[in-house]
Design a protein around this motif. Structure first.
Motif, PDB file in Angstrom:
ATOM      1  N   GLY A   1      -0.958   8.693  -1.931  1.00  0.00           N
ATOM      2  CA  GLY A   1      -2.194   8.416  -2.510  1.00  0.00           C
ATOM      3  C   GLY A   1      -2.878   9.690  -2.976  1.00  0.00           C
TER       4      GLY A   1
ATOM      5  N   ALA B   1      -8.487   2.196  -4.899  1.00  0.00           N
ATOM      6  CA  ALA B   1      -7.645   1.554  -4.004  1.00  0.00           C
ATOM      7  C   ALA B   1      -8.795   0.331  -3.540  1.00  0.00           C
ATOM      8  CB  ALA B   1      -7.170   2.096  -2.807  1.00  0.00           C
TER       9      ALA B   1
ATOM     10  N   SER C   1       0.779  -1.235  -0.043  1.00  0.00           N
ATOM     11  CA  SER C   1       0.038  -0.060  -0.045  1.00  0.00           C
ATOM     12  C   SER C   1       0.844   1.325   0.047  1.00  0.00           C
ATOM     13  CB  SER C   1      -0.902  -0.017   1.427  1.00  0.00           C
ATOM     14  OG  SER C   1      -2.097   1.288   0.986  1.00  0.00           O
TER      15      SER C   1
ATOM     16  N   LEU D   1      -6.934   3.366   3.230  1.00  0.00           N
ATOM     17  CA  LEU D   1      -6.830   4.011   1.670  1.00  0.00           C
ATOM     18  C   LEU D   1      -7.981   3.649   0.807  1.00  0.00           C
ATOM     19  CD1 LEU D   1      -4.273   5.360   0.519  1.00  0.00           C
ATOM     20  CD2 LEU D   1      -3.758   2.987  -0.636  1.00  0.00           C
TER      21      LEU D   1
ATOM     22  N   TYR E   1     -10.002   6.341  -1.505  1.00  0.00           N
ATOM     23  CA  TYR E   1      -9.910   6.394  -2.884  1.00  0.00           C
ATOM     24  C   TYR E   1     -10.581   5.321  -3.662  1.00  0.00           C
ATOM     25  CZ  TYR E   1      -6.162   9.537  -1.511  1.00  0.00           C
ATOM     26  OH  TYR E   1      -5.389  10.846  -0.924  1.00  0.00           O
TER      27      TYR E   1
END
Length: 321
Positions: free
Chosen positions: A72, A104, A66, A97, A101
């Motif tokens: 991000g 993701a 990640s 995350l 988003y």
């Protein structure tokens, strides 16, 4: 797919490399550029790529690792500009995350089973029509998932562990090419992923060596009390040992054979990292690792050497030797 090039960032372990193998099968008509990273290098590598290399014809995949909030945010800006990204992970520490988003996708458990990055990426590729399921593909993906989640230990699927042993025994490109051949059905019509005779001999020999290695590490392990202040200070009994390979299997062996410890901390000075393993239900290593700036799963996590972790784990281990 209209993109001419697949840029695939993925971890360097069996689960991460297997994701890259799936990309090569799914996108056989495009150029696939696999870039091996670790949880400790992914942010730097991805940020550098965003700043220096990204072009509109690239399809960017990140699996089994990640990124932090800063990276991000940079990715989201690129997505807003029309670039295509997808991140697929199964570590609980990556869940925030996914809630931030759309690109993701983080799933830790599915249909009552723990997931791996390979199993999630396989389902993703199949759902989009990039991969057609076959018996041998499904079998291989399940072996990788079983090893990475440690389900193989409970079910007795030793072939999953043997696959990981083979992965670390042979040269990486050779492993990838051999697996690709079998998954594409070259020279075989079996629906199962099987080892050839030479591989079976190599695995058998290595299993004997690992057994001796694990018993040696059990004798070397030191019991060290470590106070960790999460919601409140608590002292954990930690088995600390210097270990540069086979963290998963050896860590599990040490936990099973030293019932007095809460978890084991395996120190790898060469890489400057600490791997944590436990078999206890009342210890969440993902939280402990996060406390030290790392992350991972409740029973398998890790972090880097820092001033804090050196003081907590490394210096006490050196003093007791």
């Amino acid at each position: 797919m209209t993109h001419q090039k697949i840029i695939h960032f993925s971890d360097k372990d069996l689960d991460g490399v297997s994701c890259a193998i799936l990309s090569q099968i799914a996108f056989s008509n495009q150029e696939v550029d696999y870039r091996g990273v670790t949880p400790y290098t992914v942010n730097q590598e991805v940020q550098k790529f965003l700043e220096e290399e990204l072009t509109p014809d690239m399809y960017v995949v990140i699996t089994d690792v990640s990124v932090n909030n800063e990276v991000g945010s940079l990715i989201q800006k690129k997505v807003d500009q029309g670039h295509v990204f997808v991140l697929i992970d199964h570590h609980p520490t990556a869940l925030p995350l996914a809630s931030t988003y759309e690109w993701a996708k983080v799933i830790t458990e599915e249909s009552g089973k723990k997931t791996s990055a390979t199993s999630l990426y396989y389902d993703y590729l199949v759902s989009l029509g990039y991969l057609t399921p076959t018996g041998v593909l499904s079998d291989y993906v399940e072996l990788v998932r079983a090893f990475d989640t440690w389900d193989w230990d409970a079910t007795g699927t030793v072939q999953a562990n043997q696959l990981n042993i083979l992965f670390y025994m042979v040269e990486r490109d050779s492993f990838i090419q051999n697996v690709l051949g079998r998954l594409r059905g070259e020279g075989t019509h079996t629906d199962q992923f099987v080892f050839d005779e030479v591989e079976s001999i190599l695995i058998y020999t290595e299993e004997k060596r690992i057994d001796e290695f694990e018993h040696k590490k059990l004798k070397q392990m030191k019991l060290i009390p470590v106070e960790i202040d999460l919601d409140e200070p608590k002292t954990y009994q930690v088995g600390v040992v210097f270990l540069e390979q086979y963290h998963s299997t050896t860590g599990n062996f040490l936990c099973k054979n030293a019932e007095m410890i809460d978890f084991v901390a395996m120190l790898d000075p060469g890489k400057g990292r600490i791997s944590f393993r436990t078999i206890r239900e009342d210890v969440d290593l993902s939280v402990i690792a996060q406390h030290y700036g790392g992350g991972g799963h409740p029973k398998a996590s890790g972090c880097s050497f820092t001033g804090v972790t050196l003081k907590a784990f490394v210096y006490p281990a050196l003093r007791t030797n």
